[in-house]
Design a protein around this motif. Structure first.
Motif, mmCIF file in Angstrom:
data_model
loop_
_atom_site.group_PDB
_atom_site.id
_atom_site.type_symbol
_atom_site.label_atom_id
_atom_site.label_comp_id
_atom_site.label_asym_id
_atom_site.label_seq_id
_atom_site.Cartn_x
_atom_site.Cartn_y
_atom_site.Cartn_z
ATOM 1 N N LEU A 129 0.820 -1.206 0.000
ATOM 2 C CA LEU A 129 0.000 0.000 0.000
ATOM 3 C C LEU A 129 0.857 1.260 0.000
ATOM 4 C CD1 LEU A 129 -2.803 1.301 0.176
ATOM 5 C CD2 LEU A 129 -2.656 1.092 2.666
ATOM 6 N N GLN A 130 1.866 1.293 0.852
ATOM 7 C CA GLN A 130 2.718 2.479 0.955
ATOM 8 C C GLN A 130 3.456 2.750 -0.352
ATOM 9 O OE1 GLN A 130 5.721 2.234 4.019
ATOM 10 N NE2 GLN A 130 6.935 3.883 3.119
ATOM 11 N N ILE A 131 4.066 1.722 -0.916
ATOM 12 C CA ILE A 131 4.862 1.910 -2.140
ATOM 13 C C ILE A 131 3.956 2.263 -3.315
ATOM 14 C CG2 ILE A 131 6.401 0.768 -3.777
ATOM 15 C CD1 ILE A 131 7.482 -0.854 -1.380
ATOM 16 N N THR A 132 2.782 1.634 -3.393
ATOM 17 C CA THR A 132 1.846 1.967 -4.463
ATOM 18 C C THR A 132 1.454 3.443 -4.395
ATOM 19 O OG1 THR A 132 0.964 -0.293 -4.534
ATOM 20 C CG2 THR A 132 -0.398 1.448 -5.471
ATOM 21 N N GLN A 133 1.151 3.923 -3.210
ATOM 22 C CA GLN A 133 0.782 5.332 -3.045
ATOM 23 C C GLN A 133 1.931 6.255 -3.429
ATOM 24 O OE1 GLN A 133 -0.491 5.334 1.065
ATOM 25 N NE2 GLN A 133 -2.637 4.961 0.529
ATOM 26 N N GLU A 134 3.149 5.892 -3.045
ATOM 27 C CA GLU A 134 4.310 6.709 -3.401
ATOM 28 C C GLU A 134 4.520 6.733 -4.912
ATOM 29 O OE1 GLU A 134 7.663 5.252 -1.231
ATOM 30 O OE2 GLU A 134 6.849 5.812 0.730
ATOM 31 N N ALA A 135 4.377 5.565 -5.553
ATOM 32 C CA ALA A 135 4.565 5.489 -7.004
ATOM 33 C C ALA A 135 3.493 6.284 -7.739
ATOM 34 C CB ALA A 135 4.556 4.030 -7.454
ATOM 35 N N LEU A 136 2.245 6.169 -7.277
ATOM 36 C CA LEU A 136 1.170 6.942 -7.904
ATOM 37 C C LEU A 136 1.426 8.439 -7.782
ATOM 38 C CD1 LEU A 136 -1.956 4.934 -6.642
ATOM 39 C CD2 LEU A 136 -1.118 5.056 -8.993
ATOM 40 N N SER A 137 1.946 8.859 -6.649
ATOM 41 C CA SER A 137 2.246 10.278 -6.443
ATOM 42 C C SER A 137 3.332 10.753 -7.394
ATOM 43 C CB SER A 137 2.667 10.512 -4.990
ATOM 44 O OG SER A 137 3.008 11.858 -4.772
ATOM 45 N N VAL A 138 4.367 9.917 -7.575
ATOM 46 C CA VAL A 138 5.452 10.271 -8.498
ATOM 47 C C VAL A 138 4.911 10.482 -9.909
ATOM 48 C CG1 VAL A 138 7.514 9.379 -9.663
ATOM 49 C CG2 VAL A 138 7.292 9.154 -7.183
ATOM 50 N N ILE A 139 4.059 9.561 -10.362
ATOM 51 C CA ILE A 139 3.544 9.632 -11.733
ATOM 52 C C ILE A 139 2.574 10.807 -11.897
ATOM 53 C CG2 ILE A 139 2.235 8.399 -13.507
ATOM 54 C CD1 ILE A 139 3.234 5.785 -12.062
ATOM 55 N N ASP A 140 1.643 10.922 -10.949
ATOM 56 C CA ASP A 140 0.595 11.948 -11.075
ATOM 57 C C ASP A 140 1.149 13.369 -11.020
ATOM 58 O OD1 ASP A 140 -1.337 10.025 -11.350
ATOM 59 O OD2 ASP A 140 -1.928 10.037 -9.239
ATOM 60 N N ASN A 141 2.335 13.530 -10.455
ATOM 61 C CA ASN A 141 2.934 14.868 -10.346
ATOM 62 C C ASN A 141 4.026 15.120 -11.375
ATOM 63 O OD1 ASN A 141 1.659 16.189 -7.884
ATOM 64 N ND2 ASN A 141 2.279 14.217 -7.032
ATOM 65 N N ASP A 142 4.065 14.280 -12.410
ATOM 66 C CA ASP A 142 5.077 14.442 -13.454
ATOM 67 C C ASP A 142 4.377 14.388 -14.808
ATOM 68 O OD1 ASP A 142 7.153 14.007 -15.382
ATOM 69 O OD2 ASP A 142 8.459 13.212 -13.810
ATOM 70 N N ASP A 143 4.251 15.524 -15.461
ATOM 71 C CA ASP A 143 3.542 15.596 -16.741
ATOM 72 C C ASP A 143 4.199 14.738 -17.812
ATOM 73 O OD1 ASP A 143 1.709 17.308 -15.641
ATOM 74 O OD2 ASP A 143 2.705 19.134 -16.356
ATOM 75 N N VAL A 144 5.526 14.607 -17.748
ATOM 76 C CA VAL A 144 6.237 13.782 -18.732
ATOM 77 C C VAL A 144 5.851 12.314 -18.566
ATOM 78 C CG1 VAL A 144 8.500 12.976 -19.506
ATOM 79 C CG2 VAL A 144 8.169 15.387 -18.927
ATOM 80 N N LEU A 145 5.851 11.824 -17.322
ATOM 81 C CA LEU A 145 5.485 10.428 -17.080
ATOM 82 C C LEU A 145 4.027 10.160 -17.444
ATOM 83 C CD1 LEU A 145 7.245 9.570 -13.673
ATOM 84 C CD2 LEU A 145 7.979 9.004 -15.993
ATOM 85 N N ILE A 146 3.148 11.092 -17.132
ATOM 86 C CA ILE A 146 1.722 10.923 -17.442
ATOM 87 C C ILE A 146 1.506 10.752 -18.943
ATOM 88 C CG2 ILE A 146 -0.446 12.231 -17.598
ATOM 89 C CD1 ILE A 146 -0.209 10.975 -14.953
ATOM 90 N N ALA A 147 2.272 11.470 -19.750
ATOM 91 C CA ALA A 147 2.063 11.484 -21.198
ATOM 92 C C ALA A 147 2.668 10.270 -21.897
ATOM 93 C CB ALA A 147 2.644 12.767 -21.788
ATOM 94 N N ARG A 148 3.423 9.463 -21.187
ATOM 95 C CA ARG A 148 4.139 8.358 -21.835
ATOM 96 C C ARG A 148 3.225 7.154 -22.107
ATOM 97 N NH1 ARG A 148 10.390 7.914 -19.725
ATOM 98 N NH2 ARG A 148 11.046 9.866 -20.675
ATOM 99 N N LYS A 149 3.759 6.254 -22.936
ATOM 100 C CA LYS A 149 3.058 5.008 -23.229
ATOM 101 C C LYS A 149 3.593 3.855 -22.385
ATOM 102 C CE LYS A 149 1.609 6.295 -27.882
ATOM 103 N NZ LYS A 149 1.574 5.934 -29.313
#
Length: 569
Positions: free
Chosen positions: A329-349
């Motif tokens: 749970l902790q790591i999933t939440q941390e990973a989701l936060s990293v992705i959701d706060n990075d426009d470059v990662l969000i736009a990737r395939k």
């Protein structure tokens, strides 16, 4: 997330009609059989009545005679035998099965599970050294070894023989082992290619029993372990696997081994297990032993002969599973936060995330959760023993292993399947890997594959769902890859009575059509549709059919997989 609804083409009409007449079943059910390659009465009888008589001769497997001869030689000479397997469910059930069988009549053997963090996946140098230093002359390797060419060569220099029992694809060169049991090797004519690692172990003990005149009951008592491996290793539930899974689930529900019985108790469900229950209740607990501590604890549980010892191990593993959930749970939440706060990662395939402090034991679970969330090929990386280790997961139809091959120049090691893989690399290669993996994925994946799909077996009306229909459909089980629970679509239904939320995000309702009874439904994670579900608004649904048990009352319930408003979507 929008999903594609894909309706399978109807099967050959003449085959469907012949099956319906021969079996006295509806064309809908005959169509489901035909989709599974069943075209006549005899094939249907085989499908609906799995039996141990349907198991293949184990000596059809290449090198089986060599393997049995070497084991018999070891027993005759009182050689020490080491049963070696990986730390996941397939590996630990394999070791428990083979060890328990031979330990009934031969005591000069031990088992060995490599440490996930110190030794990693597969055959390890440390494991070979342990065998040589402690006088073991033979290692039976389960669920691993098919690509361990260098390691087996090293063992040979130390006078340690190997029998490899693996189900993964071999490389260009086979190891120089005494025997290699793997239906996927090019020169093996064994009729069924999709056995689990534990399934290969079962064929080994089946062959030994047959050659030495032991009754089938001496091997069938381990079918609960085989069923657990089949369910949790996500192998095809077709052919021989389906027979083994069917018989194994029967044993789980009637007379499980002491270790499995204790595992069922700590999981909070002691009867009426399905393959799905095995995957979600038993598998994570067995895996937790190796993720949090030592997978030898899982083997110790599964081979236990006394309830007190099994209960102690079962309680320990259950605690470790709770700890695993916390890390997950902790790591999933941390990973989701990293992705959701990075426009470059969000736009990737693709998704690649790295944190050197993440727990290596749960990154595979986290990768699966991220794949569900963003639906694209995903790699989760963490640091371990001076290297960066990763777990990767894919989406339906995309070959993850081939994508990693395109990044092999940046990897120290990698292996796995089309949809799941593990990898290691040097820490300095992480930024380059993130970029290259995205380049490979974006150039090879289609936009369509990035949209999750619901495969629908047939269109029916609610009037088609009778008690006979449901009774016959349940005989298609056990369900799993290549034999999934049928998904149906019914168009132009209406809500009947109250519609409400349960569990915060799940819709509970009943639906109806003119001329048919209303059916209770549960639609998990469909809360956004609640305001749109009005008594006078028609909509289409796709769903599986299941049995709901409430206060000892059994009713048919529809498990909704998708809702589509008519003329709106």
């Amino acid at each position: 997330m929008t999903k594609r609804w894909v309706l399978k083409e109807a099967a050959n009409d003449s085959v469907v009609q012949e099956l319906s007449a021969a079996l006295n079943i509806s064309p809908v059910l005959s169509n489901l059989l035909a989709h599974r390659g069943i075209t006549n009465f005899e094939e249907a009888r085989y499908f609906f009545r799995p039996s141990d008589l349907h198991l293949h001769d184990p000596f059809l497997m290449q090198d089986m005679e060599k393997a049995i001869d070497r084991i018999e030689q070891a027993i005759a000479n009182n050689e020490k035998i080491l049963i070696y397997g990986d730390y996941d469910v397939d590996g630990t059930t394999s070791v428990a099965l083979v060890y328990s069988f031979f330990n009934k009549f031969y005591s000069n053997l031990e088992y060995y599970i490599p440490d996930r963090y110190k030794e990693g996946y597969g055959i390890s140098t440390a494991g070979i050294d342990y065998a040589a230093q402690n006088g073991f002359k033979l290692i039976i390797a389960l669920d691993c070894g098919i690509k361990s060419v260098d390691k087996i060569a090293y063992a040979n220099t130390l006078g340690v023989d190997f029998i490899i029992c693996d189900h993964h694809l071999p490389g260009n060169e086979l190891p120089a082992a005494v025997a290699i049991l793997d239906p996927k090797r090019p020169d093996c004519d064994y009729p069924y290619k999709e056995l689990s690692g534990c399934g290969i172990g079962f064929k080994l003990i089946q062959a030994y029993a047959e050659k030495n005149g032991l009754p089938f009951e001496t091997v069938s008592e381990y079918l609960d372990l085989v069923a657990i491996s089949i369910a949790c290793d996500i192998v095809h539930i077709t052919g021989e696997n389906r027979v083994l899974a069917y018989l194994g689930v029967q044993k789980i529900n009637s007379n499980p081994c002491i270790g499995v019985k204790m595992l069922m108790e700590v999981a909070g469900k002691s009867t009426e297990y399905t393959i799905s229950d095995v995957v979600f209740l038993l598998g994570p607990r067995i895996n937790a032993a190796g993720r949090i501590d030592d997978a030898k604890n899982a083997v110790a549980l599964l081979i236990a002969c006394h309830e007190d010892a099994a209960r102690e191990k079962g309680d320990m593993i259950n605690i470790q599973n709770t700890e695993r959930k916390g890390h997950d749970l902790q790591i999933t939440q941390e990973a989701l936060s990293v992705i959701d706060n990075d426009d470059v990662l969000i736009a990737r395939k693709s998704t690649v995330v790295f944190n050197q402090n993440w727990h290596k034991g749960v990154i595979g679970i986290v990768a699966s959760r991220l794949t569900e969330k963003y639906y694209r090929p995903t790699v989760v990386l963490t640091q371990s023993n001076g290297h960066v280790a990763g777990s990767a997961r894919s989406v339906l139809g995309y070959d993850l292993y081939e994508a990693l091959c395109g990044c092999s120049d940046l990897l120290t090691q990698f292996g796995g399947h089309k949809y799941a893989a593990g990898l290691t690399m040097k820490p300095e290669n992480v930024p380059a890997f993130m970029e290259k993996f995205e380049q490979v994925v974006s150039s090879t994946i289609t936009d369509e594959l990035l949209i999750p799909q619901i495969k629908i077996d047939a269109e029916i009306t609610l009037a088609n769902i009778t008690s006979k229909f449901y009774r016959i459909m349940t005989q298609f089980s056990p369900f799993g890859p290549e034999n999934m629970a049928p998904v149906f679509i019914t168009k132009n239904v209406y809500v009947s009575g109250n519609v409400g939320l349960v569990g915060g995000n799940h819709v509970k309702m009943a639906i109806m059509q003119p001329g048919a009874a209303a059916f209770s439904c549960i639609a998990f994670n469909h809360a956004e549709y609640l305001p749109l579900l009005k008594p006078d608004v028609p909509f289409d649904v796709c769903y599986t059919i299941e049995e709901n048990v409430w206060r000892e009352q059994r009713t048919i319930q529809l498990n909704i997989k998708g809702i589509r408003l008519v003329n709106r979507e």
